[in-house]
Design a protein around this motif. Structure first.
Motif: not given
Length: 101
Positions: A86-89, A92-98
């Motif tokens: 997870h990161f925020t820019i 905006l919250n970004h949730y990354v999945f595989k």
């Protein structure tokens, strides 16, 4: 039907909108919340040293201004899906999945 198009339809249903983008160019203006996904690699299972099953791996990112969004949990409930980071820019919250699909 192409497997990626089936995934596109499934992600749109999960999100509840058509704000699902496959490898969008930089010129596309994203509408939030959204899901952005791209091919990451392939998972290959061998039988007698020959590829037997080849499955695409995708990187799936949920982008949402809401830090308490329920969309990431819905994505995580997909079969063969794991949370990566997870990161925020720009708030905006970004949730990354595989995802293997």
């Amino acid at each position: 039907m192409d497997t990626r198009l089936v995934l596109q339809t499934e992600l749109e249903a999960l999100l509840g909108s058509e704000n699902v983008y496959f490898q969008p160019p930089e010129t596309v203006k994203l509408v939030y919340p959204c899901i952005v996904y791209s091919r990451d690699s392939f998972k290959t299972i061998f039988a007698n040293d020959i590829p037997y099953i080849i499955e695409a791996k995708y990187s799936v990112t949920v982008i949402d201004p809401n830090p308490d969004s329920e969309i990431p949990v819905k994505v995580l409930n997909l079969p063969m899906c794991t949370f990566s980071r997870h990161f925020t820019i720009n708030n905006l919250n970004h949730y990354v999945f595989k995802l293997i699909y």
